[in-house]
Design an enzyme around this catalytic site. Structure first.
Site: not given
Ligand code: ZN
Length: 306
Positions: A63, A65, A67-68, A141, A208, A266
């Site tokens: 996804h 976000h 951090d990904h 999520h 997530d 994570h």
């Molecule tokens: Zn994340």
């Protein structure tokens, strides 16, 4: 060195810490390299981990976000700079094509011309090759999110002594394998007499998400499951609110899905290295198999076939 291993580039959720990069992972699977969720700083972490841009063939984003995915522009620029000529596939949730395009074209300069986008619009097989099948499923999520599963086809392992006892050699072995039976010495030999099942190896990647059926389906009989465990049990309410898993829930997914090795990662910034034992113990209270608490730059072998 194992030819199937997970190279951990980072293990932090949301924000990096002094000891953890934004998350990111490379799965080395024979000659193939799968880059999962390249968070910020992935290009440099690859350098530290000894993974080159040329070793990446497939990019899987769960996804969008930060951090990904914030490391994607740097990785793509580096692949172009290093002159990658092989096709590179990029899988991501189809609803966010525009976000992917923004990341792909975030900077000026040479572009990776061999990049092929594979937007994931639903559950199912994304890439099918003789050696493996890559599948995706929708997770639960706050934004469109998919998990991934890499599966080698089930095959049969031939028993040389049983083949020899029946006088089966050379090209006849392949024929027996293909056709399921073979007439030799005046009698029909069945494949099952001289071989046994050899289950394909399986790898699953779950980021997530709250607990959902798709997570269990992705993890089904995985030899290695890489699973987010953002929170400890003490923050279970936060996990529920933000669509994340606790370490205990990751353990439950692994236990109920027959996983062999669970890799926890994570982690929320509120946990320091000293909290690792607690997270691992919470997962272990649900799951009796092997658990590894991922650290940046770890190399974790996919367990050999049972
Ligand atoms: Zn994340």
């Amino acid at each position: 060195m194992s030819s199937r291993e997970l190279v951990v580039l980072g293990t932090a959720s949301q924000v990096p810490t002094r000891t953890r990069n934004h998350n990111g992972y490379v799965l080395r699977w024979d000659g193939q390299g799968f880059l999962f969720d390249p968070g910020e700083g992935t290009q440099r972490q690859m350098l530290f981990a000894g993974v080159t841009a040329n070793q990446v063939h497939t990019i899987c984003i769960t996804h969008f976000h930060g951090d990904h995915c914030l490391g994607l522009p740097g990785v793509l620029a580096r692949m172009a700079l290093d002159g990658v000529t092989h096709p590179v596939q990029a899988c991501y949730p189809a609803e966010n094509r525009a976000v992917f395009a923004g990341l792909r074209h975030a900077a000026l300069g040479r572009e990776l011309t061999t990049l092929r986008e594979r937007p994931v619009g639903g559950d199912g097989v994304i890439v099918e090759e003789p050696a493996f099948r890559l599948e995706a499923r929708r997770l639960s999520h706050s934004v469109p999110t998919v998990g991934y599963r890499l599966a080698e086809p089930d095959r049969r392992r031939m028993r040389p002594a049983d083949l020899a006892a029946r006088g089966i050699y050379g090209p006849d072995v392949g024929r027996l394998e293909r056709e399921g039976s073979l007439v030799t010495g005046g009698r029909r030999v069945m494949l099952a007499e001289v071989s046994e099942p050899r289950p394909g190896q399986r790898f699953a990647f779950i980021m997530d998400t709250g607990l959902c059926d798709a997570a269990f389906a992705l993890a089904e009989r995985a030899d290695m499951l890489v699973c987010e465990s953002t929170f400890a049990e003490s923050e279970a309410a936060l996990a529920r609110e933000y669509g994340h898993l606790t370490a205990g829930q990751a353990g439950r997914i692994a236990a109920e899905s027959g996983v062999r090795l669970l890799v926890l990662t994570h982690f929320s910034q509120r946990y320091d290295r000293g909290d690792g034992d607690r997270l691992a113990q919470e997962a272990a209270s649900a799951f009796g198999g092997q658990i590894v608490l991922a650290q940046d730059l770890d190399r974790i072998s996919v367990p050999p076939r049972a």
